[in-house]
Design a protein around this motif. Sequence first.
Motif, PDB file in Angstrom:
ATOM      1  N   ALA A 240      47.511  12.717   2.777  1.00 46.17           N
ATOM      2  CA  ALA A 240      48.712  12.983   3.574  1.00 46.17           C
ATOM      3  C   ALA A 240      49.800  13.620   2.717  1.00 46.17           C
ATOM      4  O   ALA A 240      50.469  14.570   3.135  1.00 46.17           O
ATOM      5  CB  ALA A 240      49.219  11.688   4.198  1.00 46.17           C
ATOM      6  N   VAL A 285      47.252  15.795   7.835  1.00 40.99           N
ATOM      7  CA  VAL A 285      47.627  14.415   7.513  1.00 40.99           C
ATOM      8  C   VAL A 285      46.800  13.424   8.318  1.00 40.99           C
ATOM      9  O   VAL A 285      46.358  12.386   7.808  1.00 40.99           O
ATOM     10  CB  VAL A 285      49.132  14.199   7.779  1.00 40.99           C
ATOM     11  CG1 VAL A 285      49.478  12.717   7.740  1.00 40.99           C
ATOM     12  CG2 VAL A 285      49.968  14.952   6.751  1.00 40.99           C
ATOM     13  N   SER A 298      43.962  20.185   2.936  1.00 42.05           N
ATOM     14  CA  SER A 298      45.416  20.080   2.939  1.00 42.05           C
ATOM     15  C   SER A 298      46.067  21.392   2.524  1.00 42.05           C
ATOM     16  O   SER A 298      47.263  21.544   2.649  1.00 42.05           O
ATOM     17  CB  SER A 298      45.863  18.967   1.989  1.00 42.05           C
ATOM     18  OG  SER A 298      45.336  19.147   0.702  1.00 42.05           O
TER      19      SER A 298
END
Length: 299
Positions: A240, A285, A298
Amino acid sequence: MMGASTAFVALAALFWGLSGGIGGILMADGWDAFVVSFYRGMIGLLCVLVWLMLRPQGSGLANRRLWFWSAIAGLGVAGNFSFYFVSIGQGSVAVAATLMYCAPVFVYLVSFALKLERPTALKWAAIAVVMLGIVLLTQIYDIGASGVTAMGVGAGLLSGLSYAIFIFGFKYAAPHGSPQAILSIAFAVLALILIWPGDADQMVAALTTPDWPLFAALGVFGAGLSFVLYIIGLNHTAPAVASIVAMVEPVTASLFGVVVLNENLVVPQILGMGLILVTVTALSVNSRTAQPPADLTSR
């Protein structure tokens, strides 16, 4: 250690963002997008080979599956680099970088098709918001107003799709060897692929050009050092956090384009960029399949 790892991820994203601007400068000087991509990958290969020599343990180079999936990753990163620079040449750094940042959307769509991820109404809504953001960013409804060509839009989206292929290749190669071995094979495949479409005369001329420092910076920071820092950083960074920090890349690329290359963004484009960045980051996330260091969604 966690703070340092997050800094590594942020630094890698910063380098990726700057690489788009450096590539834009080189192409403005007349260099072919495939030549720029080739040297970015080739110099990156030299960097990760040094990493492999320093850390040869558990390389897995004798494993056939490692070679197969690493080659798939190489196909992906070759497409990512080349389509990204084609998109920059046909539009702008800001638009190309943001379109490439849509890669997690392609990962979700492929994951839905392969039943690796369960589709939900919220995820489909997020993908729809990203599509709206793409329309606003690229101004498809009025291409002439934005200075972005249809080829630029298509290449930008293909760069994101190619990065999704790299993600899957890297993910499936990871259990069979070390990251440095996977990247070494992937960048070697990239170099072999991009020799063919690149301008032969420019390939040779690049070795003695006054622009060589830019090529070197592009390869070291845009492919070699950045990937090393990112993978090391993911070892102690929550997915995240990495997803949010990775937003440094398109923001840096956009600022570089506006400040250095004198590119312009109108209000709808800025709104579209914001929709894409926020929504894609939220998707990354909330991905239940994200596990460092093998997962790179990500970015």
